[in-house]
Design an enzyme around this catalytic site. Structure first.
Site, PDB file in Angstrom:
ATOM      1  N   LEU A  58     -32.799  10.856  25.988  1.00  0.00           N
ATOM      2  CA  LEU A  58     -32.612   9.557  26.662  1.00  0.00           C
ATOM      3  C   LEU A  58     -32.846   9.696  28.163  1.00  0.00           C
ATOM      4  O   LEU A  58     -31.915   9.689  28.954  1.00  0.00           O
ATOM      5  CB  LEU A  58     -31.194   9.042  26.411  1.00  0.00           C
ATOM      6  N   ALA A  59     -34.089   9.874  28.543  1.00  0.00           N
ATOM      7  CA  ALA A  59     -34.392  10.139  29.948  1.00  0.00           C
ATOM      8  C   ALA A  59     -35.814   9.651  30.215  1.00  0.00           C
ATOM      9  O   ALA A  59     -36.781  10.312  29.841  1.00  0.00           O
ATOM     10  CB  ALA A  59     -34.276  11.635  30.231  1.00  0.00           C
ATOM     11  N   GLU A  60     -35.928   8.504  30.861  1.00  0.00           N
ATOM     12  CA  GLU A  60     -37.247   7.877  31.019  1.00  0.00           C
ATOM     13  C   GLU A  60     -38.156   8.677  31.942  1.00  0.00           C
ATOM     14  O   GLU A  60     -39.351   8.808  31.691  1.00  0.00           O
ATOM     15  CB  GLU A  60     -37.094   6.439  31.527  1.00  0.00           C
ATOM     16  N   GLY A  85     -36.444  -3.062  31.802  1.00  0.00           N
ATOM     17  CA  GLY A  85     -35.551  -2.648  32.886  1.00  0.00           C
ATOM     18  C   GLY A  85     -35.336  -1.150  32.935  1.00  0.00           C
ATOM     19  O   GLY A  85     -34.966  -0.592  33.977  1.00  0.00           O
ATOM     20  N   PHE A  86     -35.580  -0.480  31.824  1.00  0.00           N
ATOM     21  CA  PHE A  86     -35.375   0.974  31.777  1.00  0.00           C
ATOM     22  C   PHE A  86     -36.603   1.743  32.262  1.00  0.00           C
ATOM     23  O   PHE A  86     -36.625   2.972  32.252  1.00  0.00           O
ATOM     24  CB  PHE A  86     -35.039   1.437  30.357  1.00  0.00           C
ATOM     25  N   HIS A 129     -32.696  -6.110  30.053  1.00  0.00           N
ATOM     26  CA  HIS A 129     -33.493  -6.144  28.827  1.00  0.00           C
ATOM     27  C   HIS A 129     -34.526  -7.278  28.848  1.00  0.00           C
ATOM     28  O   HIS A 129     -35.124  -7.556  27.818  1.00  0.00           O
ATOM     29  CB  HIS A 129     -32.589  -6.336  27.605  1.00  0.00           C
TER      30      HIS A 129
END
Lengths: 324, 382
Positions: A58-60, A85-86, A129
């Site tokens: 979980l690390a863009e 948004g991520f 989102h």
């Protein structure tokens, strides 16, 4: 000819890309067994294996940064940012690394990456989102930016983006994921970086991309009842802009209205308005107008129907344009 | 704090209680270590000495060029020659390197023309070497970003079937350089997560030179850096970064570990930046002369010279020859740096995309036309 949703069309397009080139790899959060939160990658890990359809931590920034490394090794990574948004935690890797490596190397390095971003609002989601971050990426030299609005484009454009040697930011309209349309799996697709006239008209040109294309198409139908002939353009490519289609239409109708969900201030509509004015000044019967999201952060979902450009706001802009 | 958690006190980040792999003392005496050994002969040590001397001379010349206004900026590696040369000479023929912007000694070992390093700091380009030929990626200015690229590249090696085959002619690994300041960056933590999760063949080589510009290591970490990685499931160790033999030995072992399919390693090379972070800062404003003097006594080159002189591995003629070679290198680099042609902005438009865009073509043509108006003026056509 097949009928399918945008989500299924993207899935079929990604499948063909994976089949066509063993160097294509997908990476993203939950894209494996789950098939992505929107199920765009459903079944692909089962068929192509964990080495090619990578369930990422979980690390863009990590997803994009490791994809840069894989691209340097000759792979063609397709990253999924789970929600618009991520994308921001990966912003540095996208604008400083992905976008600039070709330039930094004097053209020696290619960065054949696709960064898929489900974008926009209208699904009743919580904050972060429902964003429309396209202007950041259009402003960055070295990136190409496209947005799909329908299943046929979804099917073809994802394959074209994967095949491109330039990095492509690929916007998918999340509230349209489950809308159906025809996909022509045979034949030649139109070039990736080309706008498309969806509907011919003579009075006003409506220009939109991604989720707003349908709003504009509906507005054109509604305006017809009032005797107005509206031309509708699906922009498709946000950077580079296909100005030839925009100027040709504007010269014909004399009136251009740009519609997008993102806030208006320094948004893509501003660039389109400026360039259209430069190129079509003597053909314009009215200033180029914009119908956009407001310059607030994206609001809580109970307000999003008011926030998002809708049929009435677009028709109001048509009235304003014709009043000049 | 220490009473509560067992952590050491506030100087812990500085490594007050030094425990590291050392094979050559500051006095030039070789010592044994249970796990790591340098098996090369004195000729090889003389080669490492030469690498370090030439690296230092080049670095000093670049610093001088900056002071004379010929470079916009320079990031000196003075004092870090052993960490760089030792780690770089441990690379196998198929390993790849992802550097920061200070790995001038590593670049030298991989055959990058030193003038190509200067081009970047002179403002000619952003990196002019072929990264595949030299197996040395472009310098990375954004702190820590390259650790993710290294991890992804290592994931690619694994997918290419070049890891853990048991065939030393095939297996490859990646060596990623970073500084102590970079360990505070999110990208570095993400690189640790990804490399551990995918068992990627990457070695993180952190040169802890004690200062991130003016921020001391205590401001970056409450624990010695080499203990960071264990929380990610990555073995970590500390080496005397001013000891070229130890730097070589630990890197060689970590790279072999990675090539064999055993995953990543984190190495903290405990060293010191003798000069400024870059030529833009003034280290006398943020650190004490005593500290610099303390490290001067641990000079990475002097100890190898002392060893070679004592062992008979090199004589005065050898040292004189290397010194002369270093002077020749400096003169050559200086001349070629000053001879570098300025770039042309017209060419820049062509380097943005693989497939050119109509808008950039228009801008390029418009700019060319604009430039021609000046040529007309000079030609006296008005």
């Amino acid at each position: 000819m097949t009928t399918m949703t945008i989500a299924k069309a993207l899935n079929a397009g990604l499948r063909r890309a994976l089949e066509a080139d063993p160097k294509v790899v997908l990476a993203g959060e939950d894209i494996g067994k789950l098939g992505g939160v929107f199920r765009v990658t459903e079944g692909l890990q089962k068929d192509f294996g964990e080495a090619r359809v990578i369930d990422s931590p979980l690390a863009e920034s990590g997803i994009v940064g490791t994809s840069v490394g894989m691209a340097l090794r000759g792979y063609r990574p397709v990253c999924e940012m789970q929600f618009d948004g991520f994308t921001m935690p990966a912003f540095d890797q996208i604008v400083n690394q992905v976008a600039k490596l070709r330039f930094r190397s004097g053209g020696r390095i290619t960065m054949p990456m696709v960064i898929r971003i489900p974008c926009g609002g209208g699904i009743g989601a919580v904050e972060h989102h429902s964003e429309s971050p396209e202007a950041y990426f259009c402003h960055t030299a070295g990136l190409k930016v496209v947005a799909v609005s329908n299943p046929n484009d979804a099917y073809w454009m994802i394959q074209q983006a994967v095949a491109s040697d330039d990095p492509v930011i690929f916007f998918e309209p999340k509230r349209r994921y489950h809308e159906r349309g025809e996909v022509q799996e045979a034949g030649e697709p139109r070039p990736l970086h080309s706008a498309q006239v969806l509907r011919e008209g003579t009075d006003v040109t409506l220009l939109a991309y991604g989720p707003m294309v349908k709003v504009c198409a509906d507005a054109a139908v509604a305006a017809e009842d009032e005797g107005r002939s509206i031309e509708v353009i699906d922009l498709r490519t946000l950077s580079p802009l296909d100005m030839s289609v925009i100027t040709r239409s504007t010269e014909k109708t004399g009136r251009l209205i740009v519609v997008h969900e993102a806030p208006g201030n320094a948004g893509l509509g501003a660039e389109i308005a400026a360039r259209t004015t430069e190129q079509c000044f003597y053909s314009l019967e009215a200033p180029v107008l914009r119908v956009t999201g407001f310059d607030t952060p994206y609001p809580p979902s109970r307000l999003e129907e008011e926030y998002l450009p809708d049929l009435d706001r677009v028709l109001d802009a048509v009235d304003r344009s014709l009043a000049y | 704090m220490s009473e509560l958690s067992g952590l050491a006190g506030p100087r812990a980040g500085a490594g007050a209680d030094i425990d590291y792999v050392q094979l050559l003392t500051p006095e030039g005496v070789r010592i044994g270590n249970d796990e790591y050994d340098f098996t090369g002969d004195d000729d090889q040590i003389a080669g490492l000495y030469r690498d370090m001397v030439l690296t230092r001379r080049f670095d000093l010349e670049a610093t001088a060029l900056q002071r004379q206004g010929e470079l916009g900026l320079w990031a000196p590696c003075l004092g870090q020659e052993a960490a760089q040369v030792g780690s770089a000479r441990a690379l196998g023929p198929r390993d790849h390197v992802f550097p920061t912007y200070r790995e001038h000694g590593v670049a030298r070992c991989l055959g990058v023309d030193p003038v190509d390093l200067l081009r970047m700091f002179r403002g000619i380009d952003h990196g002019n070497w072929d990264v595949e030929t030299h197996r040395f990626n472009l310098y990375t200015v954004v702190i820590g970003a390259q650790t993710l690229h290294a991890t992804g590249y290592a994931m690619g090696l694994e997918r290419d079937g070049l890891v853990g085959t048991g065939d030393p002619e095939r297996d490859a690994a990646v060596l990623a350089y970073l500084g102590d300041g970079a360990t505070s960056q999110g990208d570095v933590s993400e690189a640790f997560v990804f490399s551990a999760s995918y068992n990627a063949p990457v070695v993180f080589f952190c040169q802890n030179n004690q200062w991130a510009i003016s921020e001391p290591i205590e401001r970056q970490s409450r624990i010695p850096l080499h203990k960071r990685s264990s929380g990610f499931g990555i073995p970590g160790l500390r080496v005397d970064g001013n000891d070229v033999l130890a730097s070589y030995a630990v890197t060689q072992k970590a790279l072999e570990h990675a090539r064999s399919g055993n995953g990543p390693t984190f190495i903290e090379a405990y060293t010191y930046r003798m000069g400024a972070h870059t030529t833009s800062d003034d280290p006398t404003k943020y650190r004490l002369a005593d500290e610099v003097e303390h490290w001067r006594l641990r000079d990475p080159i002097a100890r190898v010279r002392a060893y070679l002189a004592r062992s008979g591995g090199a004589d005065d003629a050898f040292f004189a020859r290397i010194d002369a070679e270093a002077e020749d290198l400096a003169a050559d680099v200086r001349k070629r740096c000053l001879d570098l042609a300025d770039p042309s902005l017209i060419d820049a438009f062509d380097q943005v995309y693989a497939e050119q865009t109509p808008y950039l073509t228009e801008q390029q043509a418009a700019y060319a036309a604009y430039l021609e108006t000046f040529e007309d003026a000079e030609g006296g056509t008005r």
